[in-house]
Scaffold this motif. Structure first.
Motif, PDB file in Angstrom:
ATOM      1  N   PHE A 220       0.838  -1.202   0.000  1.00 57.26           N
ATOM      2  CA  PHE A 220       0.000   0.000   0.000  1.00 57.26           C
ATOM      3  C   PHE A 220       0.872   1.251   0.000  1.00 57.26           C
ATOM      4  O   PHE A 220       0.662   2.194  -0.774  1.00 57.26           O
ATOM      5  CB  PHE A 220      -0.912  -0.015   1.223  1.00 57.26           C
ATOM      6  N   ARG A 221       1.864   1.239   0.880  1.00 55.83           N
ATOM      7  CA  ARG A 221       2.764   2.388   0.994  1.00 55.83           C
ATOM      8  C   ARG A 221       3.513   2.617  -0.313  1.00 55.83           C
ATOM      9  O   ARG A 221       3.618   3.753  -0.802  1.00 55.83           O
ATOM     10  CB  ARG A 221       3.747   2.157   2.145  1.00 55.83           C
ATOM     11  N   ALA A 222       4.023   1.551  -0.908  1.00 52.28           N
ATOM     12  CA  ALA A 222       4.783   1.680  -2.149  1.00 52.28           C
ATOM     13  C   ALA A 222       3.905   2.225  -3.274  1.00 52.28           C
ATOM     14  O   ALA A 222       4.361   3.041  -4.091  1.00 52.28           O
ATOM     15  CB  ALA A 222       5.364   0.331  -2.542  1.00 52.28           C
ATOM     16  N   GLY A 223       2.648   1.795  -3.314  1.00 54.28           N
ATOM     17  CA  GLY A 223       1.744   2.270  -4.349  1.00 54.28           C
ATOM     18  C   GLY A 223       1.464   3.756  -4.231  1.00 54.28           C
ATOM     19  O   GLY A 223       1.456   4.483  -5.235  1.00 54.28           O
ATOM     20  N   ILE A 224       1.232   4.227  -3.009  1.00 61.15           N
ATOM     21  CA  ILE A 224       0.956   5.649  -2.799  1.00 61.15           C
ATOM     22  C   ILE A 224       2.203   6.482  -3.069  1.00 61.15           C
ATOM     23  O   ILE A 224       2.122   7.581  -3.639  1.00 61.15           O
ATOM     24  CB  ILE A 224       0.428   5.897  -1.374  1.00 61.15           C
ATOM     25  N   VAL A 225       3.360   5.972  -2.676  1.00 67.55           N
ATOM     26  CA  VAL A 225       4.616   6.684  -2.948  1.00 67.55           C
ATOM     27  C   VAL A 225       4.811   6.852  -4.451  1.00 67.55           C
ATOM     28  O   VAL A 225       5.137   7.937  -4.943  1.00 67.55           O
ATOM     29  CB  VAL A 225       5.818   5.924  -2.332  1.00 67.55           C
ATOM     30  N   ALA A 226       4.575   5.787  -5.203  1.00 65.23           N
ATOM     31  CA  ALA A 226       4.745   5.839  -6.656  1.00 65.23           C
ATOM     32  C   ALA A 226       3.741   6.801  -7.293  1.00 65.23           C
ATOM     33  O   ALA A 226       4.092   7.596  -8.171  1.00 65.23           O
ATOM     34  CB  ALA A 226       4.587   4.439  -7.249  1.00 65.23           C
ATOM     35  N   ALA A 227       2.481   6.733  -6.850  1.00 68.90           N
ATOM     36  CA  ALA A 227       1.453   7.610  -7.412  1.00 68.90           C
ATOM     37  C   ALA A 227       1.735   9.074  -7.096  1.00 68.90           C
ATOM     38  O   ALA A 227       1.570   9.949  -7.955  1.00 68.90           O
ATOM     39  CB  ALA A 227       0.079   7.209  -6.869  1.00 68.90           C
TER      40      ALA A 227
ATOM     41  N   ALA B 164      -5.752  12.193  -0.388  1.00 72.20           N
ATOM     42  CA  ALA B 164      -6.471  11.655   0.775  1.00 72.20           C
ATOM     43  C   ALA B 164      -5.749  10.452   1.358  1.00 72.20           C
ATOM     44  O   ALA B 164      -5.626  10.309   2.589  1.00 72.20           O
ATOM     45  CB  ALA B 164      -7.897  11.280   0.369  1.00 72.20           C
ATOM     46  N   LEU B 165      -5.250   9.574   0.513  1.00 75.16           N
ATOM     47  CA  LEU B 165      -4.546   8.386   0.999  1.00 75.16           C
ATOM     48  C   LEU B 165      -3.204   8.751   1.632  1.00 75.16           C
ATOM     49  O   LEU B 165      -2.709   8.030   2.506  1.00 75.16           O
ATOM     50  CB  LEU B 165      -4.344   7.399  -0.150  1.00 75.16           C
ATOM     51  N   ASN B 166      -2.633   9.866   1.207  1.00 75.96           N
ATOM     52  CA  ASN B 166      -1.424  10.342   1.867  1.00 75.96           C
ATOM     53  C   ASN B 166      -1.677  10.672   3.327  1.00 75.96           C
ATOM     54  O   ASN B 166      -0.789  10.545   4.170  1.00 75.96           O
ATOM     55  CB  ASN B 166      -0.876  11.577   1.145  1.00 75.96           C
ATOM     56  N   LEU B 167      -2.902  11.096   3.633  1.00 77.85           N
ATOM     57  CA  LEU B 167      -3.243  11.380   5.027  1.00 77.85           C
ATOM     58  C   LEU B 167      -3.101  10.132   5.883  1.00 77.85           C
ATOM     59  O   LEU B 167      -2.624  10.197   7.020  1.00 77.85           O
ATOM     60  CB  LEU B 167      -4.681  11.919   5.121  1.00 77.85           C
ATOM     61  N   VAL B 168      -3.505   8.988   5.347  1.00 79.95           N
ATOM     62  CA  VAL B 168      -3.394   7.732   6.086  1.00 79.95           C
ATOM     63  C   VAL B 168      -1.929   7.424   6.385  1.00 79.95           C
ATOM     64  O   VAL B 168      -1.576   7.027   7.506  1.00 79.95           O
ATOM     65  CB  VAL B 168      -4.036   6.580   5.295  1.00 79.95           C
ATOM     66  N   LEU B 169      -1.080   7.615   5.387  1.00 79.94           N
ATOM     67  CA  LEU B 169       0.348   7.374   5.613  1.00 79.94           C
ATOM     68  C   LEU B 169       0.919   8.355   6.626  1.00 79.94           C
ATOM     69  O   LEU B 169       1.794   8.000   7.423  1.00 79.94           O
ATOM     70  CB  LEU B 169       1.113   7.480   4.291  1.00 79.94           C
TER      71      LEU B 169
END
Length: 254
Positions: A152-159, A202-207
């Motif tokens: 999940f983290r890797a996907g958000i980092v890439a996006a 928004a998903l960055n907020l979760v991280l």
């Protein structure tokens, strides 16, 4: 596996690792970070109210550009400079983070007032969606609906990295006068791109929540509360601006 990595560029493993090498008597806590976030939000709103008022006062005089834009540009540039200073000097965050919030508030107040003049009510919608998203993501994180796994983290980092590159390309295109209406227009493609960017923000907020929690568990020094609050503010401001952009595109289609 890195436990405190975030796709937010200001919240990274290296920052917390370096901070733990320093001697300190007090440590970072979640409650302390929440208090700092509330204070930074207050600074943003206070500064934003100033430039917002300038736009309203000058709306009928035709002097909006000359009176408000210098404050907006100064806020944007000052905020960017302070963001870089804070990233490279996290120990200075108790001093730089409040000023970052003030500078960003000057920019946000002006751009919000101008947008609201063109699209009445858009600012309240964007603010409501921003805080609604914040609390929804916090709920999803705390209840485990969204789990911060390595994939999940890797996907958000890439996006997130892809979006930053996209921003840079569109900026270069604007400098050379090359049309990029596919992003700034109100087509379905443009709206779709904005929806994707909003979702990633928004998903960055979760991280960021995960990063702050792990940082407090790792015993980071007290000043990292300010740094963690600063990092979350960066994401919130990004989310708010993108929501303004998205809502304006939708309004243009009506």
């Amino acid at each position: 596996m890195a436990l405190t990595k975030s796709s937010n560029p200001v919240l990274s493993d290296k920052i917390f690792y370096n901070s733990r090498l320093q001697s300190h008597s007090e440590t970072m806590t979640i409650n302390g970070t929440v208090n700092k976030i509330a204070l930074l939000l207050f600074f943003v709103v206070a500064a934003a109210s100033y430039t917002w008022g300038m736009v309203l006062d000058s709306a009928g005089s035709g002097q909006i550009t000359s009176s408000v834009y210098p404050w907006m540009i100064g806020g944007a540039v000052g905020g960017l400079i302070l963001a870089f200073v804070t990233v490279f000097k996290p120990a200075w965050s108790p001093y730089t983070a409040p000023f970052y919030a003030l500078f960003e508030g000057l920019f946000l107040g002006g751009i919000s007032a101008l947008m609201n003049a063109s699209y009445p009510g858009i600012v309240m919608q964007a603010v409501g969606l921003t805080f609604g998203t914040l609390f929804a993501m916090l709920f999803a994180y705390k209840t485990g609906l969204i789990k911060v796994t390595q994939k999940f983290r890797a996907g958000i980092v890439a996006a997130t990295g892809g979006i930053m590159i996209f921003y840079f390309i569109t900026w270069i295109m604007n400098m050379f006068g090359i049309g990029n209406g596919f992003y700034y227009g109100s087509s379905l493609l443009s709206i779709g791109i904005s929806l994707f960017v909003v979702a990633i923000a928004a998903l960055n907020l979760v991280l960021d929540f995960d990063f702050i929690e792990k940082g407090s568990q790792a015993g980071a020094p007290k000043y990292m509360e300010w740094y963690g609050a600063f990092g979350l503010m960066v994401t919130l401001i990004w989310l708010y601006i993108e929501l303004l952009r998205l809502l304006s595109k939708i309004a243009n289609r009506n």
